[in-house]
Scaffold this motif. Structure first.
Motif, mmCIF file in Angstrom:
data_model
loop_
_atom_site.group_PDB
_atom_site.id
_atom_site.type_symbol
_atom_site.label_atom_id
_atom_site.label_comp_id
_atom_site.label_asym_id
_atom_site.label_seq_id
_atom_site.Cartn_x
_atom_site.Cartn_y
_atom_site.Cartn_z
ATOM 1 N N LEU A 56 0.833 -1.201 0.000
ATOM 2 C CA LEU A 56 0.000 0.000 0.000
ATOM 3 C C LEU A 56 0.868 1.251 0.000
ATOM 4 O O LEU A 56 0.592 2.205 -0.745
ATOM 5 N N GLU A 57 1.927 1.263 0.802
ATOM 6 C CA GLU A 57 2.832 2.412 0.834
ATOM 7 C C GLU A 57 3.459 2.663 -0.534
ATOM 8 O O GLU A 57 3.562 3.820 -0.981
ATOM 9 N N LEU A 58 3.865 1.604 -1.209
ATOM 10 C CA LEU A 58 4.511 1.753 -2.516
ATOM 11 C C LEU A 58 3.536 2.275 -3.568
ATOM 12 O O LEU A 58 3.921 3.054 -4.449
ATOM 13 N N GLY A 64 1.713 9.331 -6.040
ATOM 14 C CA GLY A 64 1.900 10.658 -5.474
ATOM 15 C C GLY A 64 0.842 11.036 -4.458
ATOM 16 O O GLY A 64 0.520 12.223 -4.287
ATOM 17 N N GLU A 65 0.302 10.034 -3.768
ATOM 18 C CA GLU A 65 -0.727 10.277 -2.751
ATOM 19 C C GLU A 65 -0.117 10.151 -1.363
ATOM 20 O O GLU A 65 0.771 9.332 -1.127
ATOM 21 N N GLU A 66 -0.607 10.968 -0.432
ATOM 22 C CA GLU A 66 -0.047 10.963 0.921
ATOM 23 C C GLU A 66 -0.736 9.970 1.847
ATOM 24 O O GLU A 66 -0.129 9.501 2.817
ATOM 25 N N SER A 67 -1.995 9.637 1.574
ATOM 26 C CA SER A 67 -2.725 8.728 2.456
ATOM 27 C C SER A 67 -3.810 8.015 1.678
ATOM 28 O O SER A 67 -4.159 8.396 0.554
#
Length: 286
Positions: A56-58, A64-67
């Motif tokens: 999910l982090e990758l 280019g999303e922060e959350s």
């Protein structure tokens, strides 16, 4: 917004080894799944392990999303540490679902490129069956029409850490790589294009060779019992603990049930996990 993504697991691999100093595997996707649900009606992340959280982090980094502003739930039919591609299915399902939530459909190659940053990866999310380098994420050959074997899946016990196993296999033994023995792989690759009986022969030979590297309890008795029960051959988790008996795709449900009952009686030392089918790999949007 609510949708689900489903990715199949595997019964080990049809063929796996090293060729020219590089690892490869031939996928064996089956009808057992990891399913990820995304919804704006739930909050938080549920059921995600360390590897799927990293996936999910990758994806967020790629987009280019922060959350991730929606809820996500992961449920799996695949036991971990057995060689059934549980982590690969988890990673792929989370990556595909997260990107779709933002309106982006990742290609299998994009998912594979992310996944190999986490661990050696089984390409069960590629269409059909593929031969691939599970460390670099390179697809080497595609087999779009593999026979849909019935597979009786048995567990020989314990668990295997895939990452640690790959690391140990690259360690020198008496001055040579533990996987340095070259096999006549081209013969097995040719068999994979020749129908169910030939594919089963290739899978059985690969499993026999691998048993010299990662021995499994009751392996040879299982091979003999599977053939007595009418199986065309066997497949194995080359980096895990499961074995599969490959029954003819055209066999009736009743005949397969009877054959599996006989096989279970002949190998009581092994744990029967499920009866399933080989299916084309892929990512199912539900």
């Amino acid at each position: 917004m609510t949708f689900s993504v489903r990715v199949p697991g595997s019964c080990g691999e049809l063929v796996q080894g090293w060729l020219g100093g590089e690892p490869f595997l031939v996928t064996c996707p089956v009808e057992r799944y990891t399913t990820v649900r995304v919804s704006d009606k739930i909050a938080g992340l549920h059921g995600l392990g360390r590897k799927s959280l990293r996936a999910l982090e990758l994806v967020l980094e790629l987009l280019g999303e922060e959350s991730f502003p929606w809820g996500m739930e992961l449920a799996s039919e695949l036991p971990h540490g057995k060689g059934m591609a549980s982590s690969s299915a988890d990673i792929a399902a989370v990556a595909a679902a997260a990107a779709l939530a933002f309106g982006r459909a990742l290609t299998p190659q994009e998912i594979l490129s992310l996944a190999v940053r986490i661990e050696p990866t089984d390409g069960v999310f590629f269409p059909g069956v593929v031969r691939m380098n599970q460390v670099t994420g390179t697809i080497l050959e595609a087999y779009p029409s593999m026979p849909r074997f019935w597979i009786a899946v048995f567990d020989t016990g314990g668990t295997v850490d895939t990452v640690a196993l790959h690391r140990s296999r690259r360690a020198p033994v008496d001055g040579a790589c533990i996987e340095a023995v070259e096999r006549p792989w081209s013969e097995l690759f040719s068999l994979l294009h020749q129908g169910a009986a030939a594919v089963a022969r290739a899978a059985t030979q690969s499993a026999l060779w691998q048993d010299g590297v990662l021995p499994k309890p009751q392996f040879l008795p299982f091979v003999d019992a599977a053939k007595r029960a009418g199986a065309l051959g066997v497949c194995a988790a080359h980096s895990g603990t499961v074995l599969g008996a490959l029954f003819p795709p055209e066999q009736s449900d009743a005949a397969v049930t009877a054959a599996v009952t006989r096989l279970r009686a002949d190998v009581p030392e092994l744990v029967f996990l499920c009866r399933t089918r080989l299916r084309p790999g892929g990512i199912d949007i539900l």
